[in-house]
Design a protein around this motif. Structure first.
Motif, short mmCIF file in Angstrom:
data_model
loop_
_atom_site.label_atom_id
_atom_site.label_comp_id
_atom_site.label_asym_id
_atom_site.label_seq_id
_atom_site.Cartn_x
_atom_site.Cartn_y
_atom_site.Cartn_z
N TYR A 53 -33.51 47.28 -152.83
CA TYR A 53 -34.50 46.67 -151.95
C TYR A 53 -35.75 47.52 -151.95
CZ TYR A 53 -30.84 43.77 -149.81
OH TYR A 53 -29.83 42.88 -149.59
N ASP A 54 -36.90 46.88 -152.03
CA ASP A 54 -38.18 47.56 -151.85
C ASP A 54 -38.68 47.17 -150.47
OD1 ASP A 54 -40.86 48.42 -151.81
OD2 ASP A 54 -41.03 48.17 -153.97
N ALA A 55 -38.77 48.14 -149.57
CA ALA A 55 -39.15 47.87 -148.17
C ALA A 55 -40.50 47.17 -148.07
CB ALA A 55 -39.16 49.17 -147.37
N ASP A 56 -41.39 47.44 -149.01
CA ASP A 56 -42.71 46.79 -148.98
C ASP A 56 -42.60 45.27 -149.01
OD1 ASP A 56 -44.08 49.17 -148.83
OD2 ASP A 56 -44.65 49.20 -150.95
N ASP A 57 -41.55 44.76 -149.64
CA ASP A 57 -41.36 43.31 -149.73
C ASP A 57 -41.05 42.68 -148.37
OD1 ASP A 57 -41.71 43.56 -152.45
OD2 ASP A 57 -39.56 43.49 -152.91
N TYR A 58 -40.71 43.50 -147.37
CA TYR A 58 -40.28 43.01 -146.07
C TYR A 58 -41.33 43.21 -144.97
CZ TYR A 58 -35.97 42.26 -148.44
OH TYR A 58 -35.03 41.79 -149.33
N HIS A 59 -42.50 43.76 -145.34
CA HIS A 59 -43.58 43.89 -144.35
C HIS A 59 -44.06 42.51 -143.94
CE1 HIS A 59 -44.74 48.00 -143.64
NE2 HIS A 59 -44.70 48.29 -144.91
N PRO A 60 -44.27 42.30 -142.64
CA PRO A 60 -44.90 41.04 -142.23
C PRO A 60 -46.35 41.00 -142.72
CG PRO A 60 -44.54 42.47 -140.33
CD PRO A 60 -43.92 43.15 -141.51
N GLU A 61 -46.89 39.83 -142.85
CA GLU A 61 -48.25 39.66 -143.37
C GLU A 61 -49.28 40.44 -142.56
OE1 GLU A 61 -51.10 38.91 -145.99
OE2 GLU A 61 -48.98 38.55 -146.29
N GLU A 62 -49.08 40.53 -141.22
CA GLU A 62 -50.04 41.29 -140.39
C GLU A 62 -50.12 42.76 -140.84
OE1 GLU A 62 -46.97 39.98 -137.86
OE2 GLU A 62 -47.71 38.62 -139.42
N ASN A 63 -48.96 43.36 -141.17
CA ASN A 63 -48.95 44.75 -141.64
C ASN A 63 -49.68 44.87 -142.97
OD1 ASN A 63 -47.33 45.24 -139.41
ND2 ASN A 63 -45.62 46.08 -140.56
N ARG A 64 -49.43 43.94 -143.87
CA ARG A 64 -50.09 43.97 -145.18
C ARG A 64 -51.61 43.87 -145.02
NH1 ARG A 64 -46.74 42.44 -149.71
NH2 ARG A 64 -44.60 42.19 -149.01
N MET A 65 -52.04 42.98 -144.12
CA MET A 65 -53.49 42.81 -143.89
C MET A 65 -54.11 44.10 -143.37
SD MET A 65 -54.49 39.85 -144.85
CE MET A 65 -56.09 39.79 -144.05
N LYS A 66 -53.43 44.74 -142.41
CA LYS A 66 -53.94 46.00 -141.86
C LYS A 66 -54.12 47.02 -142.98
CE LYS A 66 -52.66 46.43 -137.04
NZ LYS A 66 -51.89 47.18 -136.06
N PRO B 192 -40.33 47.08 -135.73
CA PRO B 192 -39.59 45.84 -136.02
C PRO B 192 -39.23 45.71 -137.51
CG PRO B 192 -41.50 45.40 -134.63
CD PRO B 192 -41.61 46.82 -135.09
N TRP B 193 -40.13 46.16 -138.38
CA TRP B 193 -39.90 46.15 -139.83
C TRP B 193 -38.71 47.05 -140.18
CZ3 TRP B 193 -41.88 50.52 -142.90
CH2 TRP B 193 -41.78 50.34 -144.27
N LEU B 194 -38.66 48.24 -139.59
CA LEU B 194 -37.56 49.17 -139.85
C LEU B 194 -36.24 48.64 -139.31
CD1 LEU B 194 -39.52 52.43 -139.03
CD2 LEU B 194 -38.58 51.84 -141.29
N CYS B 195 -36.28 48.01 -138.14
CA CYS B 195 -35.06 47.41 -137.57
C CYS B 195 -34.52 46.32 -138.49
CB CYS B 195 -35.33 46.85 -136.18
SG CYS B 195 -35.57 48.12 -134.93
N ASN B 196 -35.40 45.51 -139.03
CA ASN B 196 -35.00 44.47 -139.96
C ASN B 196 -34.34 45.09 -141.20
OD1 ASN B 196 -34.83 41.86 -141.18
ND2 ASN B 196 -36.74 42.26 -142.26
N LEU B 197 -34.93 46.18 -141.71
CA LEU B 197 -34.36 46.86 -142.88
C LEU B 197 -32.99 47.44 -142.55
CD1 LEU B 197 -37.59 48.62 -144.16
CD2 LEU B 197 -36.38 46.75 -145.30
N HIS B 198 -32.83 48.00 -141.34
CA HIS B 198 -31.51 48.52 -140.92
C HIS B 198 -30.48 47.39 -140.93
CE1 HIS B 198 -28.27 50.33 -138.60
NE2 HIS B 198 -28.33 49.26 -137.82
N ASP B 199 -30.86 46.23 -140.39
CA ASP B 199 -29.94 45.09 -140.35
C ASP B 199 -29.51 44.69 -141.76
OD1 ASP B 199 -30.14 45.10 -137.60
OD2 ASP B 199 -31.43 43.33 -137.49
N ILE B 200 -30.44 44.70 -142.70
CA ILE B 200 -30.13 44.36 -144.10
C ILE B 200 -29.16 45.40 -144.68
CG2 ILE B 200 -31.09 44.21 -146.43
CD1 ILE B 200 -33.67 43.03 -145.04
N VAL C 226 -26.27 50.22 -151.59
CA VAL C 226 -27.68 49.83 -151.62
C VAL C 226 -28.58 51.03 -151.88
CG1 VAL C 226 -29.54 48.83 -150.21
CG2 VAL C 226 -27.21 48.03 -149.92
N VAL C 227 -29.66 50.78 -152.64
CA VAL C 227 -30.77 51.73 -152.76
C VAL C 227 -31.98 51.06 -152.11
CG1 VAL C 227 -32.32 52.96 -154.34
CG2 VAL C 227 -29.89 52.71 -154.93
N LEU C 228 -32.62 51.77 -151.18
CA LEU C 228 -33.80 51.27 -150.49
C LEU C 228 -34.97 52.19 -150.78
CD1 LEU C 228 -35.24 49.47 -148.30
CD2 LEU C 228 -34.44 51.17 -146.62
#
Length: 184
Positions: free
Chosen positions: A31-44, A58-66, A77-79
């Motif tokens: 998994y590449d964590a960058d693929d899971y950033h919400p669009e608002e984070n990418r825009m920033k 919230p992004w990190l919590c989602n990654l933990h759940d995965i 898994v490799v993250l």
């Protein structure tokens, strides 16, 4: 042996490249964590605005759940994830209960820890900024690199980690990680 490997470091350290090759070598999921950033984070980030803890948690919590979902089913898994602060790595391991600002309720019923080996890809500002200047088409502008170095809290004991210089070749880095995993 750990259930997961976190390949961490500042932008341009080689996390995605190392992570993908390591996962391929081990036969683990990548998994590449960058693929899971919400669009608002990418825009920033595109606009040169460093992310705050409120943006990241919230992004990190989602990654933990995965990670937890995959490792609970026996998938290793490799993250690849910057995980610059110890608090961020704690969230990846333990989930929302280690977050100072609570995440939304986790989809996972049970809370669990992910057995994680942290691989810190480290290098000087000069070397890594040179790499970033070569990179095309990524949403992280080189101007944000200084803020990443300022935010970085390198792993320390009792974290389960190894530190590897980005000056090593890709195959040397992957070999060092696989040898370390065999000893864990």
């Amino acid at each position: 042996m750990p259930d997961a490997v976190l390949v961490m470091g500042v932008s341009g350290a080689g996390k995605s490249t190392v992570g993908a090759m390591l996962a391929s070598e081990l036969g683990w999921k990548f998994y590449d964590a960058d693929d899971y950033h919400p669009e608002e984070n990418r825009m920033k980030m595109r606009n040169g605005v460093p992310l705050s803890d409120q943006d990241r948690i919230p992004w990190l919590c989602n990654l933990h759940d995965i990670l937890l979902r995959d490792t609970a089913s026996g998938q290793r898994v490799v993250l690849a994830c910057s995980a610059l602060k110890k608090m961020y790595r704690d969230i990846l391991i333990r989930g929302k209960d280690s977050a100072p600002l609570k995440c939304e309720e986790s989809k996972e019923e049970k809370l669990g820890e992910v057995q994680l080996l942290v691989v810190h890809l480290s290098g000087s500002f000069k070397v890594i900024s040179g790499r970033l200047l070569q990179r095309k088409g990524h949403f992280m502008p080189p101007e944000l690199l200084q803020s990443q170095f300022e935010t970085l809290e390198p792993p320390t004991a009792p974290e389960n980690f190894i530190q590897i210089s980005v000056d090593k070749t890709l195959s040397e880095i992957v070999t060092r990680v696989t040898e370390t995993l065999k000893m864990k």
